[in-house]
Design an enzyme around this catalytic site. Structure first.
Site, PDB file in Angstrom:
ATOM      1  N   GLU A 185       0.837  -1.207   0.000  1.00 24.39           N
ATOM      2  CA  GLU A 185       0.000   0.000   0.000  1.00 24.39           C
ATOM      3  C   GLU A 185       0.875   1.261   0.000  1.00 24.39           C
ATOM      4  O   GLU A 185       0.629   2.201   0.754  1.00 24.39           O
ATOM      5  CB  GLU A 185      -0.945   0.000   1.203  1.00 24.39           C
ATOM      6  N   GLU A 265      -7.032  -7.359  -0.548  1.00 22.91           N
ATOM      7  CA  GLU A 265      -7.467  -7.308   0.851  1.00 22.91           C
ATOM      8  C   GLU A 265      -8.957  -7.017   0.871  1.00 22.91           C
ATOM      9  O   GLU A 265      -9.374  -5.859   0.876  1.00 22.91           O
ATOM     10  CB  GLU A 265      -6.712  -6.237   1.649  1.00 22.91           C
TER      11      GLU A 265
END
Length: 586
Positions: A185, A265
């Site tokens: 991320e 995710e």
């Protein structure tokens, strides 16, 4: 939304029509950009995966959790590698015992599960400093997660150790790792340093080869996808149940016009902070959104499938508008509970998966047995002689000491003493920030301590190896020795308390409740179970894995109460957790 679903279904059908051209027996895993899917051994492949963190589960339960994931119908797992879990001391690497990553991958392989590896070097994960080792901060000016020279050198050294260990486990080399994530991320981080990402790409290619599928994961925004992606790394997104699926995958398509749809995710639950309500995500909502994504042909990893426990001091923290420490339990309201028990959410997910692939026959393995061992009364053990460092001198008496703490507040304490007396301060590290711009999270005495108008100096600052002492048997081993009685209210911390849970022939999982205790740390048979803070909540019990207990010898209990112990000095072993009680804020 219906039109978007139909479009993705058509893409999926096209992918399923592909035929392989591999030589018989050759293993491969790749991206088919023409037909928008993964290819495993030349055939279209869709993974249904779940996240599991070996660092949060004792080694003796790894197989149990993996089998339960396999029996749910998953064909893959997603695994973070916390750098600081393996290199807590610079240059000293540990891949044994609970750090035996190779053994974990082998168990997954034996179970029939493929692996999506996320080796960082930064992982977030609500883990201490996002997996980065705190010794990096010995360079005060270091810019983490950037092309900073000191940081890059440390990262390069670490990956030169880790990635060669992972190469034999790649699917194309006969193992079970199908894809490898680069960083984590990164688009959410302020640096947005493409040179750093290019350096990582070079390292991953050097150690893993040109044929390994490398990917990135970023949040569902243009800014995050722009800063987190890089040519040569397949861009994926992450999002939960409250997101418009079609829009999210359309954003992925802006950065990857062709290739498989991937939600790296998909949030089945959420983390807890001390003082906040326990997070819950509805099981039917999770199963419904999962089904919609699978209908589109998307590859989905559920984060988390089992959360586990932040044993010891491994919990992370957030610091946006204020510092918020993550609780010890990483239950996450996941399909498998903190103790690895199947939940209604798991059964709902399995019902969805069986619509898309054959799942293993046979019953789901049962929950591990639990036992309520009852009350144990502890006794006080003086802490001052063993734990307290010596520090600066008091220039006067009867005045105020002020200092900043990690919560960005100023503490003012009334201090009485004589000139020349020493001041002892015990500092608790509540976990380093794991996400955002404040991950350079220094601990200890970070600013001046002012006594009246005088700045105290000449401090001796060092960590206390209380874990090493307790693992070696202290304080139980010298409990018969005589030590000075504290010259203060005996219930006011920091004070150590100890006791024993007598064996009853069982070594079953249990949950320890510290009713009316305030805040501190607890060890069973030398293992640090983590922090307790029932006065703040929501977590009221600490998980104790059954194999940690002895069936024949007394089980040592050690409690470090930092603030105030109850008069009754009792702790309670229960057969179920309490994770959702919020105490009233003072």
């Amino acid at each position: 939304m219906a039109a978007g679903v139909l479009l993705f279904v058509a893409v999926n059908l096209a992918c399923l029509s592909v035929s392989g051209n591999l030589v018989s027996g050759e293993r491969s895993f790749s991206i088919d950009h023409k037909n928008d899917c993964f290819l495993k051994d030349g055939k279209p492949f869709q993974y249904i995966s779940g996240s599991i963190h070996y660092a949060r589960i004792p080694r003796y339960y790894w197989k149990d959790r993996l089998v339960k994931m396999y029996m749910t119908g998953l064909n893959a797992i997603q695994v973070y590698v916390p750098w600081n879990f393996h290199e807590a001391v610079q240059g000293v690497h540990n891949f044994t015992g609970d750090q035996d990553l190779g053994h974990f991958l082998d168990l997954a392989n034996q179970t029939g599960l493929l692996v999506i590896l996320r080796p960082g070097p930064y992982i977030c994960a609500e883990w201490e400093m996002g997996g980065l080792p705190a010794w990096l901060l010995q360079k005060p000016s270091i810019i983490l997660r950037s092309a900073d020279t000191d940081y890059i050198q440390a990262v390069s050294n670490w990956l030169a150790v880790l990635l060669p260990k992972m190469k034999p486990w790649l699917y194309i080399n006969g193992g079970n790792i199908i894809t490898v994530q680069v960083e984590n991320e990164y688009g959410s981080y302020f640096a947005c340093d493409y040179n750093y990402m290019r350096h990582l790409r070079t390292l991953f290619r050097l150690f893993l080869g040109e044929d390994t599928v490398l990917f990135t994961t970023d949040g569902n925004t243009d800014k995050e996808m722009t800063c987190g992606t890089l040519e040569g790394l397949y861009a994926t997104v992450d999002f939960g149940t409250d997101t418009n699926i079609t829009q999210a995958f359309s954003r992925q398509r802006q950065f990857e016009p062709r290739g498989p749809l991937v939600n790296s995710e998909f949030y089945t639950g959420w983390l807890d902070h001390w003082g906040d309500p326990h997070a819950v995500v509805d099981a039917q909502k999770v199963s419904r959104v999962l089904e919609e994504m699978l209908i589109m042909g998307a590859n989905v990893n559920m984060y988390m499938f089992e959360g586990g426990t932040n044993f010891g001091y491994w919990n992370g923290a957030d610091h946006d508008t204020r510092f918020r420490s993550v609780v010890t339990s990483y239950d996450y309201d996941a399909p498998l509970s903190e103790a690895g028990d199947p939940t209604e959410k798991l059964l709902a997910i399995r019902d969805v998966i069986k619509q898309f692939r054959d799942i293993p026959s046979g019953p789901m393995p049962p929950a591990t047995p639990k036992f309520a061992y009852g009350f144990v009364t502890l006794k006080k053990r003086s802490v001052e002689h063993a734990l307290t460092p010596r520090a600066g001198e008091i220039p006067g008496r009867g005045t105020l000491l002020s200092l900043h703490n990690e919560l960005d507040t100023v503490l003012v304490i009334n201090v009485t003493g004589q000139q020349g007396d020493t001041v002892d301060i015990l500092v608790e590290n509540m976990g380093r920030v794991n996400f955002g711009s404040k991950i350079n999270d220094y601990k200890g005495l970070l600013s001046n301590l002012i006594l009246g108008k005088d700045v105290l100096s000449d401090w001796t600052i060092y960590p206390l190896d209380i874990d090493g002492a307790i693992a070696g048997g202290w304080p139980h081993s010298d409990s018969r020795k005589s030590f000075p009685v504290p010259q203060k209210d005996p219930s006011v911390g920091p004070v150590l308390y100890m006791g024993t849970l007598q064996p009853n022939g069982l070594a079953w999982d249990t949950f320890l409740k510290l009713h009316e205790w305030t805040k501190g740390q607890i060890w069973i048979n030398g293992m640090n179970l983590g922090r307790y803070w029932p006065a703040r909540g929501p977590q009221q019990t600490l998980y104790i894995p059954g194999p940690l207990l002895s069936t024949t010898l007394p089980n040592n209990i050690t409690v470090l109460e930092l603030e105030r112990a109850p008069a009754h000095l009792r702790v309670l072993f229960m057969d179920r957790p309490q994770l959702n009680v919020i105490a009233e804020k003072s």
